[in-house]
Motif scaffolding. Structure first.
Motif, PDB file in Angstrom:
ATOM      1  N   THR A  43       0.878  -1.513  -0.026  1.00  0.00           N
ATOM      2  CA  THR A  43       0.557   0.108  -0.589  1.00  0.00           C
ATOM      3  C   THR A  43       1.355   1.395   0.213  1.00  0.00           C
ATOM      4  N   LEU A  44       0.789   1.866  -1.185  1.00  0.00           N
ATOM      5  CA  LEU A  44       1.266   3.397  -0.971  1.00  0.00           C
ATOM      6  C   LEU A  44       0.293   4.904  -0.491  1.00  0.00           C
ATOM      7  N   GLY A  45      -0.794   4.284  -0.061  1.00  0.00           N
ATOM      8  CA  GLY A  45      -1.699   5.139   0.686  1.00  0.00           C
ATOM      9  C   GLY A  45      -2.848   5.197   0.109  1.00  0.00           C
ATOM     10  N   ASP A  61      -7.664   4.157  -1.932  1.00  0.00           N
ATOM     11  CA  ASP A  61      -5.897   3.711  -2.089  1.00  0.00           C
ATOM     12  C   ASP A  61      -5.289   3.404  -3.120  1.00  0.00           C
ATOM     13  N   VAL A  62      -4.381   3.878  -2.941  1.00  0.00           N
ATOM     14  CA  VAL A  62      -3.050   3.400  -3.676  1.00  0.00           C
ATOM     15  C   VAL A  62      -2.460   2.510  -3.464  1.00  0.00           C
ATOM     16  N   ILE A  63      -1.858   1.623  -4.421  1.00  0.00           N
ATOM     17  CA  ILE A  63      -1.012   0.724  -4.487  1.00  0.00           C
ATOM     18  C   ILE A  63       0.269   0.326  -5.065  1.00  0.00           C
ATOM     19  N   ALA A  75       3.531  -0.117 -11.454  1.00  0.00           N
ATOM     20  CA  ALA A  75       2.464   0.571 -11.534  1.00  0.00           C
ATOM     21  C   ALA A  75       1.929   0.990  -9.742  1.00  0.00           C
ATOM     22  N   ALA A  76       1.389   2.672  -9.402  1.00  0.00           N
ATOM     23  CA  ALA A  76       0.606   3.148  -8.616  1.00  0.00           C
ATOM     24  C   ALA A  76      -1.106   2.518  -9.290  1.00  0.00           C
ATOM     25  N   ALA A  77      -2.058   1.596  -8.304  1.00  0.00           N
ATOM     26  CA  ALA A  77      -3.633   1.377  -8.347  1.00  0.00           C
ATOM     27  C   ALA A  77      -3.900   2.107  -7.463  1.00  0.00           C
ATOM     28  N   LEU A 111      -4.426   2.671 -13.592  1.00  0.00           N
ATOM     29  CA  LEU A 111      -2.930   2.481 -13.404  1.00  0.00           C
ATOM     30  C   LEU A 111      -2.307   3.377 -13.789  1.00  0.00           C
ATOM     31  N   VAL A 112      -1.460   4.552 -13.013  1.00  0.00           N
ATOM     32  CA  VAL A 112      -0.845   4.932 -13.592  1.00  0.00           C
ATOM     33  C   VAL A 112       0.805   5.120 -13.018  1.00  0.00           C
ATOM     34  N   GLU A 113       2.274   6.051 -13.490  1.00  0.00           N
ATOM     35  CA  GLU A 113       3.559   5.455 -13.137  1.00  0.00           C
ATOM     36  C   GLU A 113       3.117   6.100 -11.550  1.00  0.00           C
ATOM     37  N   TYR A 114       4.523   4.834 -11.451  1.00  0.00           N
ATOM     38  CA  TYR A 114       4.882   4.502 -10.211  1.00  0.00           C
ATOM     39  C   TYR A 114       5.793   5.835 -10.139  1.00  0.00           C
ATOM     40  N   LEU A 115       5.752   6.502  -8.944  1.00  0.00           N
ATOM     41  CA  LEU A 115       6.922   7.325  -8.626  1.00  0.00           C
ATOM     42  C   LEU A 115       7.319   7.320  -7.258  1.00  0.00           C
ATOM     43  N   SER A 116       9.341   7.217  -7.555  1.00  0.00           N
ATOM     44  CA  SER A 116       9.428   6.147  -6.021  1.00  0.00           C
ATOM     45  C   SER A 116      10.043   7.282  -4.794  1.00  0.00           C
ATOM     46  N   LEU A 117       9.552   8.486  -5.561  1.00  0.00           N
ATOM     47  CA  LEU A 117       9.786   9.389  -4.514  1.00  0.00           C
ATOM     48  C   LEU A 117       8.489   9.347  -3.770  1.00  0.00           C
ATOM     49  N   GLY A 118       7.669  10.037  -3.784  1.00  0.00           N
ATOM     50  CA  GLY A 118       6.663   9.722  -3.612  1.00  0.00           C
ATOM     51  C   GLY A 118       5.855  11.454  -3.631  1.00  0.00           C
ATOM     52  N   ASP A 119       4.887  12.044  -2.511  1.00  0.00           N
ATOM     53  CA  ASP A 119       4.191  12.859  -3.078  1.00  0.00           C
ATOM     54  C   ASP A 119       4.894  14.266  -2.186  1.00  0.00           C
ATOM     55  N   VAL A 161       1.299  16.365  -5.466  1.00  0.00           N
ATOM     56  CA  VAL A 161       2.117  16.843  -6.809  1.00  0.00           C
ATOM     57  C   VAL A 161       3.536  15.386  -6.746  1.00  0.00           C
ATOM     58  N   LEU A 162       3.916  14.488  -7.492  1.00  0.00           N
ATOM     59  CA  LEU A 162       4.284  13.107  -7.369  1.00  0.00           C
ATOM     60  C   LEU A 162       5.871  13.493  -7.597  1.00  0.00           C
ATOM     61  N   LEU A 163       7.190  13.470  -6.919  1.00  0.00           N
ATOM     62  CA  LEU A 163       8.062  13.084  -7.525  1.00  0.00           C
ATOM     63  C   LEU A 163       8.872  11.821  -8.092  1.00  0.00           C
TER      64      LEU A 163
END
Ligand code: ADE
Length: 298
Positions: free
Chosen positions: A30-32, A38-40, A54-56, A103-111, A164-166
């Protein structure tokens, strides 16, 4: 004409986005977890493509029909927006128990909000110059993403550091179109039911007349610059109630210059916070202004 930006031209849109079967999707973590969904982090293993992360984005298990409809609308909106480096990219969709999954791109540094708060804690070791350069770059990237969104006749309506994601190489990408709508030819959206709204980001005309144009997003961009320059402080830090924030905005007072903010960036904020929406700059103008600030420091 330096405002005619080649990448602002509308290119082929994402109208056909791949729908993946649930069997192709492995849940990682889980990312958020928010109020509406939820974002997974998932891995998509599809026969036709190389496996990718991906971030789902999904609704909660106890979601209302309204929540489901909102997520479907978000997906439809994302499909209509052409790709851009500074906007989170749509990778596909799926369906689980009849509910949509984006499904969106996964951005590893988060928000960006959490990035700024982490940064605040060890910023004393860095020189002010390095920080201001990085922050000006963030401001420029966000302005570019918003320029793309506005030129495509979209409103964001919830532009803030948390949305905003990084990416791993520190590129800002605008996310969360939950509140955005295609403004169409009249370029204005009015609502009688404000619902759960981000009041600390809202312009006077949005707060008091429910009027949304791209100039409301410009106001929110100014607030977002302020969030960046304060390492993720809450706008109007001394005001604790919705009532106080509304009164403050109504009185026409603005926020003070943040401690670590130079005059040029504060000037940009002030332009975004003009009472008269027409006097606020366009996002194209904001891209140029941030470019000047970036070049000034090199
Ligand atoms: N949190 C919410 N959306 C995300 C994404 N796309 N990548 C990483 N973290 C996220």
């Amino acid at each position: 004409d330096r405002n005619a930006r080649p990448d602002a031209v509308v290119h082929k849109s994402n109208l056909r986005v791949r729908e993946y079967p649930m069997e192709a999707i492995d849940v990682k973590k889980t990312l958020g977890s928010g109020e509406f969904g939820d974002v997974i982090l998932v891995k998509v293993n599809d026969d036709d493509s190389v496996p990718f992360n991906a971030a789902a984005k999904k609704v909660k298990d106890n979601a209302s029909r309204e929540d489901v409809r909102a997520l479907k609308r978000e997906l439809e909106l994302m499909k209509q927006l052409p790709r851009h480096d500074n906007v989170v990219e749509l990778l596909g969709s799926s369906t689980y128990n009849g509910n949509p999954i984006i499904l969106v791109e996964y951005l590893s540094l988060g928000d960006l909000y959490n990035y700024l708060v982490r940064k605040r804690k060890n910023y004393i070791q860095k020189s002010d110059m390095t920080i201001s350069k990085e922050f000006a770059k963030f401001g420029w990237q966000i302005a570019r993403g918003m320029e793309h969104i506005s030129l495509n006749k979209f409103l964001h309506r919830d532009l803030a550091a948390r949305n905003v994601l990084l990416s791993a190489n520190k590129v800002c990408k605008i996310s969360d179109f939950g509140l955005s709508r295609d403004v169409g030819p009249k370029e204005m959206y009015s609502t009688k039911s404000p619902g759960r709204l981000p009041i600390r980001c809202m312009s006077p005309e949005a707060l008091f007349h429910n009027i949304y144009t791209t100039k409301n997003d410009v106001w929110a961009y100014g607030i977002l610059l302020w969030e960046i320059l304060t390492f993720g402080a809450t706008p109007y830090p001394r005001l604790t109630t919705v009532h106080d924030v509304r009164n403050h905005v109504k009185s026409g007072r603005l926020m003070d210059k943040p401690e670590h903010c130079d005059e040029d960036i504060y000037n940009v904020m002030q332009e975004c916070w003009k009472q008269n929406a027409e006097e606020r700059p366009t996002f194209s103008k904001l891209v140029s202004k941030m470019e000047v600030i970036l070049q000034r420091d090199t």
